[in-house]
Design an enzyme around this catalytic site. Structure first.
Site, PDB file in Angstrom:
ATOM      1  CG  LEU A  90      -2.195   0.776   1.144  1.00 50.41           C
ATOM      2  CD1 LEU A  90      -2.997   0.456  -0.107  1.00 50.41           C
ATOM      3  CD2 LEU A  90      -3.048   0.541   2.375  1.00 50.41           C
ATOM      4  CG  HIS A  91       3.028   1.539  -3.527  1.00 47.86           C
ATOM      5  ND1 HIS A  91       4.221   0.866  -3.356  1.00 47.86           N
ATOM      6  CD2 HIS A  91       2.303   0.819  -4.415  1.00 47.86           C
ATOM      7  CE1 HIS A  91       4.212  -0.221  -4.114  1.00 47.86           C
ATOM      8  NE2 HIS A  91       3.074  -0.276  -4.764  1.00 47.86           N
ATOM      9  CG  ASP A  92       0.211   6.524  -3.708  1.00 50.97           C
ATOM     10  OD1 ASP A  92       1.437   6.588  -3.887  1.00 50.97           O
ATOM     11  OD2 ASP A  92      -0.600   6.409  -4.641  1.00 50.97           O
TER      12      ASP A  92
END
Length: 316
Positions: free
Chosen positions: A245-247
């Site tokens: 879950l990057h952002d």
């Protein structure tokens, strides 16, 4: 004495993980004063990123959020998108995406960024970037006077030890517009960077997704449905137990910086090579005399990160 909320602009190309970042910010009004959301072409083309940002705001009961459409192509290159990861809408997962009722603002995102930085007291606005850096690079090029007025840039982008996710050497956000990234990294602004090296440690396991679904709210259910779709690509690619879950790592840093650990290093952007275009070349071991320009994060307390995300989702 309560602290004044930190003023931020979120620059984004939603994207399921961008949606999670917007939810996290919109669920944190005590800490964050979201001045506006600016959209850029990236994961999907600009009309869709601009539509998706408004859909997410409405899911979060935040229809008064101002959303500004920005650049539809990178500064010097044709647009590369990522439907193979995010699906044709950019927010694939829910059976039916609603049409947003919110209107886009009339002003161009780049002009909004410039005007806001000139209007607000110097050093009080943080730029939080979740996609290609086209809007930011263009604003800095068009109005260099705003550069010294930025408090900080907190970005999702780049990679070093985890190498690339769109080419063997490059992370997607930087690869799409390396010239814009080059402007940003040479700006002299304090940069906090969430590269793949840290975001690949924030995995959406099945229990974490189920906890979001169990909230029973429009935001929680939409988030779970989006992540069910989004993680399939990365599980298959990396063999991990869930998708990264990057952002939202960027927003989590603004809320709880102690969740992360990193190193202040020099980062330069490759803009010339066909082989390594868009690579973030991090001088991690200090082998050059180039001055450090970015806090390059490598560690995250993933359990505390997902606890924070769930807590703020529950508020929406």
């Amino acid at each position: 004495m309560s602290k004044t909320p930190r003023k931020i602009i979120i620059d984004t190309d939603p994207g399921q993980d961008d949606a999670a970042a917007l939810f996290l910010a919109l669920g944190s009004p005590i800490e964050l004063d979201l001045l506006g959301v600016t959209t850029v072409a990236g994961n999907v083309p600009l009309p869709l990123t601009s539509k998706n940002a408004r859909i997410v705001c409405e899911w979060a009961n935040a229809a008064d959020t101002k959303v500004f459409a920005g650049c539809d192509t990178p500064m010097k290159r044709p647009l590369v998108t990522a439907e193979h990861v995010h699906g044709k809408t950019g927010l694939d997962g829910p059976d039916l995406l609603p049409d947003p009722k919110m209107a886009l603002q009339d002003q161009h995102a780049v002009d909004f960024i410039i005007d806001t930085l000139r209007r607000e007291p110097a050093g009080t606005v943080t730029l939080c970037t979740l996609g290609p850096l086209t809007n930011i690079g263009t604003a800095f090029q068009n109005a260099p006077d705003i550069i010294e007025r930025v408090q900080e840039i907190v970005m999702m982008g780049g990679a070093y030890f985890e190498v690339g996710n769109i080419t063997p050497a490059a992370e997607f956000n930087i690869y799409v517009d390396p010239e814009a990234a080059d402007i940003v990294f040479k700006s002299g602004i304090r940069i906090v960077m969430m590269p793949l090296d840290v975001t690949h440690k924030a995995l959406t396991t099945k229990p974490r997704i189920q906890a979001m679904r169990d909230l029973g709210t429009p935001a929680g259910i939409a988030m779970a449905e989006m992540l069910d779709f989004f993680e399939r690509f990365d599980i298959e690619k990396y063999g991990s137990e869930g998708g990264p879950l990057h952002d939202p790592c960027t927003i989590a840093y603004l809320l709880k910086p102690d969740l992360f650990q990193g190193r202040l290093v020099n980062v330069m952007i490759e803009t010339q090579s066909d082989l390594t275009l868009g690579m973030t070349v991090a001088d991690y071991w200090g082998v050059t005399d180039r001055a450090p320009n970015a806090m390059f994060m490598t560690e995250i307390d993933a359990d505390a990160f997902f606890t924070l995300l769930l807590e703020r989702l529950a508020r929406l």
